[in-house]
Every structure is written in C-alpha cells, then in structure tokens.
Design a protein around this motif. Structure first.
Motif, PDB file in Angstrom:
ATOM      1  N   GLN A  90      11.952 -14.523 -19.753  1.00 47.43           N
ATOM      2  CA  GLN A  90      13.048 -13.742 -19.230  1.00 47.43           C
ATOM      3  C   GLN A  90      13.483 -14.724 -17.872  1.00 47.43           C
ATOM      4  O   GLN A  90      12.490 -15.020 -17.050  1.00 47.43           O
ATOM      5  CB  GLN A  90      12.794 -12.471 -18.678  1.00 47.43           C
ATOM      6  CG  GLN A  90      13.396 -11.670 -17.870  1.00 47.43           C
ATOM      7  CD  GLN A  90      14.523 -10.928 -18.697  1.00 47.43           C
ATOM      8  OE1 GLN A  90      14.436 -10.456 -20.058  1.00 47.43           O
ATOM      9  NE2 GLN A  90      15.629 -10.548 -18.351  1.00 47.43           N
ATOM     10  N   GLY A  91      14.478 -15.092 -17.501  1.00 49.02           N
ATOM     11  CA  GLY A  91      14.772 -15.957 -16.452  1.00 49.02           C
ATOM     12  C   GLY A  91      15.615 -15.047 -15.490  1.00 49.02           C
ATOM     13  O   GLY A  91      16.720 -14.479 -15.701  1.00 49.02           O
ATOM     14  N   THR A  92      15.412 -15.396 -14.161  1.00 46.84           N
ATOM     15  CA  THR A  92      16.168 -14.304 -13.090  1.00 46.84           C
ATOM     16  C   THR A  92      16.772 -15.415 -12.039  1.00 46.84           C
ATOM     17  O   THR A  92      15.788 -16.224 -11.458  1.00 46.84           O
ATOM     18  CB  THR A  92      15.344 -13.136 -12.678  1.00 46.84           C
ATOM     19  OG1 THR A  92      15.094 -12.358 -13.633  1.00 46.84           O
ATOM     20  CG2 THR A  92      16.140 -12.409 -11.509  1.00 46.84           C
ATOM     21  N   ILE A  93      17.770 -15.057 -11.497  1.00 43.62           N
ATOM     22  CA  ILE A  93      18.053 -15.935 -10.432  1.00 43.62           C
ATOM     23  C   ILE A  93      18.567 -15.121  -9.183  1.00 43.62           C
ATOM     24  O   ILE A  93      19.576 -14.122  -9.508  1.00 43.62           O
ATOM     25  CB  ILE A  93      19.257 -16.797 -10.581  1.00 43.62           C
ATOM     26  CG1 ILE A  93      19.140 -17.974 -11.897  1.00 43.62           C
ATOM     27  CG2 ILE A  93      20.020 -17.586  -9.466  1.00 43.62           C
ATOM     28  CD1 ILE A  93      20.193 -18.635 -12.266  1.00 43.62           C
ATOM     29  N   LEU A  94      18.249 -15.295  -8.073  1.00 49.33           N
ATOM     30  CA  LEU A  94      18.576 -14.482  -6.732  1.00 49.33           C
ATOM     31  C   LEU A  94      19.364 -15.616  -6.154  1.00 49.33           C
ATOM     32  O   LEU A  94      18.655 -16.482  -5.490  1.00 49.33           O
ATOM     33  CB  LEU A  94      17.422 -13.773  -6.187  1.00 49.33           C
ATOM     34  CG  LEU A  94      18.001 -12.906  -5.173  1.00 49.33           C
ATOM     35  CD1 LEU A  94      18.653 -11.714  -5.581  1.00 49.33           C
ATOM     36  CD2 LEU A  94      16.513 -12.452  -4.404  1.00 49.33           C
TER      37      LEU A  94
END
Length: 458
Positions: A90-94
C-alpha cells in the motif's frame, strides 16, 4: 539525426493510408505567437493558492516463472529457488503545494511525503531483495517506511518556471515512472517555458534519483547494464512544437556523463473523426552514442518505432513496428520511464538489432453506456536479436544469436465517474511472456491488480 530509409518509407505508407481511409479534419497551420495568457499575472498568492492533496494505491502483483526459470530467496542462509513471487504493498502520497506569490517573480514550494506498507511480508513470497518490496539485507520485508518524495522551490516569471530540488519530471529522456506503489522522483534543477502558444521549452540537470522502492537517493545508472557503473549528472534540453492543429512534435538532446549522448525526435499526427474513422500516426526515434569515459562501452545505436492507430466509436486497433539498429541494447536510465517507444511493454523489445511488431485492440464502454470502463488486449513479437558483434563489457549479449520472444496481455480498468470516490481507478492486467534461450526477459506470467484512490484535503 538521420532516419533510415525503412523508417521514412513506413511513415510515408502510414500517411497514404490515413488519406485514403480517414475523414478530413482540420490540418490548419498554427502560427507561433506570444502566449496571450500570463500565468504569473494570475497568481492568487502563496497561501491563497495552496493545496493539500494526495492518493493511496493498493498494488498487488503475482508472478509465475515458467519452463526452467526461477526466482531466488534466502532460506536459512541458503539461496533457494521458487517459481512464484508475490508483492502486495500500500503506497500513499500526501502532497502540499503552495500558490505562487504575487509580483513579477512568483515563488512557490512543493513538499510530498511518501509512505509504503508491506501487506505481504513473507520472505518466500517477496523472493528477492528490494525489487518491488523494500527489504532488509536478509530479504525480510521492511514493514513500513516513509521518505520525502518531493521537496522543491519554484520561481516563475510570466509563463516560465524554474524548479530547484526534488521534483517530478516528464521528458523522453528523464520521466517519472509510476507503475509501482510509489513513483520515482529526481534531484536537480529544471526550467519549463510556455511563452508561446504552440512552442514550449525544457531544460534540466539532475544528479540523483529517488527510486520507487528505496528510501535513499541514488546516482543514476542504466537500465540494462551488467556492471555497476554510475553517472554523476544527467543534463537535457528540448522543445515541443505544434505546427498544425493535428500535428505535435518533440525534439530533445541529452548528455549522461561518461555514459552516452542521446537524442530524441517524436511526432504524433491525428486525422479523421472517431465517430466515423480516426487515425493516429506516431513516430519515436532515439539516437545514442557513447561519450566521456564510455562506461557503457562503445555505443552507436539508432532505435525507432512507428505506430498507426485506427479508432471507430468504442473501438481502437493499433499496429506498431519497432527496430533497434545497434549491437547493444537500446538503453535508458534506470528508475525512469525514458523510453517513448511503442513496443515498450512488460518487455521493452529493445535487444541488439531486434525487430518487433505489436497489434493491440481497445474497447471503451462509454459508447455502450458504461463510462469509465475500458478493456484492452495485445500481442507483440520480437525477432532477429543478435548481440554476437558486441565488443564491450557493459551488456551481456554475446550469446544472443537469432533470439526471439513474444508477449501478450489483457487488461480491464474502471474509473469512478462521480460521488465521494470520483476518479478512483481500478485496473487488472494479465501478461504472459515467452522467450528463446538467451533472450533476457525469460518466461513468466504476471497478474496485477492496482487500485488508486485520490483525495483532496485543501
């Protein structure tokens, strides 16, 4: 840069075919004029123009090697083979982006935090170090990790922007690659200018890359080398020009220090109306020659692809031919998508002296009342791979003598059209690749399921 006679002939045939079967659309000449819009004059201010957004991506891939090909993993200190490799992350970008300050020179900043969580942490499933899941030295998964993916300052005058720091880049030489849970990014400085209505310019110089599956910055290296050579700097300059409403062209030149000089020309021409029949013709051409210390050995490589796509309402059919003229791979920079060739698929079809052909079909279900749902299927074949005349040491190609391979794939994707999950994209693909003995991509089946959910906070 001089195109081969076969490339020119194929392009001419494509143009004749377009004239014969497609409806006429505007082929008007577009005069070059100063851009009537001044982006900096419309600045809202540093705080007023800010945004905070991001995305989270669930990325699953299941690979199965066939015939005698195998992956390897560390089992009780011993390398152990396995036919299957599974990665689930699971990859998340903010991403925070300020507005540009007002005035003649606007200033803005962009900062993005990247985070990855390994959902499958089994050493046997991951089957290797740092390929798609970040691991420790023994092959165990790093359960959760974060890094600063983007961090830059931008200065803008009129429609010209200078960016300094870690950034996304999109050119035929250095291009962000986003086919994993997290994308790559690049450390350096770049200029993008749109002072004219149909003519833009790019220039950049970069010394580090932030890889997709690593926390640290790395020097650039090539995608296909079998040595550990690294380069200290990648510099490029280019222009994008639209002489006709239906024709877009690009011309770029680059220097990869002590590796190669690489030049690119691309053109896309559109003709017709897809409600009746539309045709898109594409040409991509790369010229690569060695330079400096020649860390990749002697290189003199001409590679091009020609594509012709027909579209009628919901249906599209595309034919693509690609050729490598050189005794080494057509090579590009690792952790970039700097390969704008039509047959760059699971395999890049870029072996020494390789020829390849692809046929692809696409179906857009919007025409049948289901907007956002699309299907595609393709098959590609490569032949004539010959590395027996290569005299360098950077590429392991000398045993390649008449090698062949083929690949086919099928995919489905859906983009949510409305509601709180609008723009959420779900894509499933199944790909098969089969190769002769010394073709490097081997024999593998792969299934991917990727779900990307964008979100806005400010």
């Amino acid at each position: 840069m001089k195109l081969s006679n076969s490339a020119l002939l194929a392009l001419a045939i494509s143009s004749i075919t377009a004239t014969a079967y497609a409806e006429n659309v505007s082929q008007d000449f577009v005069p070059t004029e100063l851009n009537s819009k001044n982006a900096q004059a419309e600045s809202k201010g540093f705080i007023e123009g800010q945004s905070l957004s991001g995305s989270t991506r669930n990325w699953y891939a299941n690979e199965l090697k066939r015939r005698n090909d195998r992956f390897s993993y560390n089992h009780n200190g011993q390398p152990t083979s396995t036919p299957r490799r599974i990665n689930w992350v699971q990859g998340t970008i903010l991403n925070y982006t300020s507005g540009f300050t007002e005035g003649t020179v606007g200033v803005s900043t962009e900062v993005a935090a990247y985070n990855a969580i390994a959902l499958d942490r089994d050493r046997k499933d991951i089957a290797g170090k740092n390929n798609r899941t970040l691991t420790h030295s023994d092959g165990d998964a790093v359960g959760q990790w974060s890094k600063l993916g983007l961090a830059n300052v931008k200065f803008r005058v009129s429609n010209t922007t200078l960016t300094v720091g870690r950034q996304n880049v999109s050119t035929p030489i250095v291009d962000v690659i986003g086919n994993r849970p997290l994308p790559s990014s690049f450390e350096g400085a770049s200029i993008h200018s749109e002072e004219f209505n149909n003519l833009s310019f790019d220039a950049g110089s970069y010394d580090r890359v932030s890889p997709r599956t690593e926390q640290s910055l790395s020097k650039f290296r090539s995608e296909y080398t079998n040595n550990n050579a690294e380069t200290d700097r990648v510099s490029l300059i280019g222009a994008n020009y639209q002489p006709l409403k239906s024709l877009k062209t690009s011309l770029y030149a680059s220097k990869v220090e002590d590796f190669w000089n690489q030049y690119y020309f691309g053109a896309t021409h559109e003709l017709g109306d897809s409600s009746v029949l539309a045709l898109t013709t594409g040409l991509n051409y790369y010229k690569t020659v060695d330079t400096g210390k020649k860390e990749m050995g002697e290189i003199d490589n001409d590679t091009y692809s020609l594509s012709m796509g027909l579209a009628h309402q919901a249906h599209s059919l595309t034919f693509s031919y690609q050729a490598v003229n050189g005794n080494e791979y057509f090579d590009y920079l690792h952790e970039t998508n700097g390969i704008y060739l039509a047959n760059s698929l699971l395999s890049d079809f870029n072996g020494p002296n390789e020829k390849s052909f692809q046929i692809a079909y696409g179906l857009n279900m919007a025409e049948y009342g289901v907007p956002g749902l699309k299907f595609n299927i393709y098959q590609a074949r490569g032949w004539g791979i010959d590395g027996t005349h290569y005299r360098g040491t950077a590429y392991d190609v000398n045993k390649m003598d008449g090698e062949t391979h083929y690949e086919y794939g099928i995919g489905a994707s859906y983009a949510v059209q409305s509601g709180p999950l609008k723009a959420t994209a779900i894509r499933a693909t199944y790909t098969t690749h089969r190769a002769s003995k010394y073709q490097a991509d081997g024999n593998i089946n792969e299934f991917r399921l990727v779900t990307t959910v964008p979100f806005n906070i400010l």
